[in-house]
Write a protein that holds these residues in place. Structure first.
Motif, PDB file in Angstrom:
ATOM      1  N   TRP A 198      24.345 170.767 -55.910  1.00 51.82           N
ATOM      2  CA  TRP A 198      23.216 171.050 -55.042  1.00 51.82           C
ATOM      3  C   TRP A 198      22.934 169.814 -54.198  1.00 51.82           C
ATOM      4  O   TRP A 198      22.661 168.739 -54.723  1.00 51.82           O
ATOM      5  N   LEU A 226      20.841 173.232 -50.908  1.00 53.10           N
ATOM      6  CA  LEU A 226      21.800 174.333 -50.971  1.00 53.10           C
ATOM      7  C   LEU A 226      22.957 173.950 -51.889  1.00 53.10           C
ATOM      8  O   LEU A 226      23.237 172.765 -52.126  1.00 53.10           O
ATOM      9  N   THR A 256      12.917 172.431 -53.191  1.00 51.50           N
ATOM     10  CA  THR A 256      14.119 172.854 -52.466  1.00 51.50           C
ATOM     11  C   THR A 256      13.891 172.916 -50.967  1.00 51.50           C
ATOM     12  O   THR A 256      14.763 173.367 -50.232  1.00 51.50           O
TER      13      THR A 256
END
Length: 338
Positions: A49, A43, A29
């Protein structure tokens, strides 16, 4: 646990407003580049995402690139501060560790630090036999002048009816914090240069009614300076100790008794004092010597046997009461033992 304990007290609840998010794991991430100030975060935009790209401030990136390039960076954490979000990254030193303070090592010299309102800090290097080999005055007049100018602007704005001045207060608090940071750095730097083992502070307690300029005392970041010094001293293997603050500034370091300050001594400032012998001296400098001496007096009394302690107390009666000790008391006690 609350139910099993009979439901005593208020019912516990989950506070979700912590303004701290889970960490972003690297390559999952979070993506960054060691050569550029661009980072990518995965995000959730409400539907899916996606990767979002952000630019790190040049000053932050260059500081990490120049000072912590060889260090190991941990997973970043997204935190909310006021009305903005920040990416917080902690670093770990690679291949080296901070120096550790050795408890068995005998303390040869300490730095007594007297924190003040007018002068930020006054430091004195005191040895275990009472010899003073160094002193330093730490003050930041530029930041103070700008902070007092902002406080004067806030005062005029409040007199004109503007009660809320968040921008001016933010600037004033930033200057006040800068004074605390620079003072702590200078204290630790002087301790490293002097090669001392311990930095000694007064245990300052301001719970009683404040006298004098209440605004200056309220803005005095004494505990912040001490906490910052503790954090910086650990990295250099230096210990921080505290002693009782009673009579450190009131007693002269040469053992001549109480000093006279202010208008009673004929001065317009409380920075100077007059001894009973007529000697004019800096009050903060005298207090810093007493602070360092009281640390050694405490160590000295703990290391003596009962018979030796009674002998020393008989010849140096000031040791019976710790708040009446000064630098001259340490010199006399060391002479008796020798």
């Amino acid at each position: 646990k609350w139910e099993d304990g009979g439901k005593h007290g208020r019912r516990p609840y989950l506070n979700r407003n912590q303004s701290t998010m889970p960490c972003f794991y690297r390559n999952n991430t979070f993506l960054d580049s060691e050569e550029t100030n661009i980072v990518s975060l995965k995000l959730y935009n409400g539907k899916d995402w996606i990767w979002e790209t952000f630019v790190v401030r040049d000053c932050d990136f260059m500081y990490a690139y120049n000072h912590m390039k060889a260090w190991k960076a941990s997973a970043p954490v997204l935190t909310k501060r006021n009305h903005r979000y920040e990416l917080r990254i902690s670093y770990e030193m690679a291949g080296s560790k901070f120096q550790k303070y050795k408890k068995d090592k005998e303390v040869e010299a300490v730095i007594g630090v007297d924190l003040g309102v007018n002068t930020d800090a006054v430091c004195s290097v005191v040895h275990k036999d009472g010899t003073v080999t160094g002193q330093r005055f730490i003050n930041h007049p530029v930041e103070k002048d700008r902070m007092y100018g902002l406080l004067n602007a806030i005062k005029k704005a409040q007199q004109n009816g503007n009660r809320k001045t968040p921008r001016l207060w933010r600037l004033a608090n930033n200057y006040n914090e800068a004074i605390a940071v620079k003072t702590a750095v200078e204290i630790v730097r002087f301790a490293v240069e002097s090669k001392v083992n311990v930095i000694v502070f007064e245990h300052l307690n301001m719970k009683k009614k404040k006298r004098g300029n209440k605004q200056k005392l309220s803005l005095w970041r004494k505990r912040d300076i001490q906490h910052r010094v503790e954090a910086l001293a650990v990295r250099n293997g230096i210990r921080v100790s505290y002693i009782c603050a009673v009579n450190t500034s009131r007693l002269a370091f040469d053992g001549s008794g109480k000093v006279i300050r202010g208008k009673d001594a004929g001065f317009n400032t409380y920075e100077l004092c007059k001894f009973t012998t007529g000697k004019v001296y800096n009050c903060d400098l005298s207090a810093s010597k007493n602070i360092g001496a009281r640390f050694f007096i405490r160590v000295l009394l703990k290391s003596l046997s009962v018979k030796e302690e009674l002998l020393v107390l008989a010849k140096v009666p000031e040791l019976n009461r710790r708040t009446s000790c000064c630098l001259a008391t340490l010199i006399n006690a060391y002479a008796v033992l020798c």
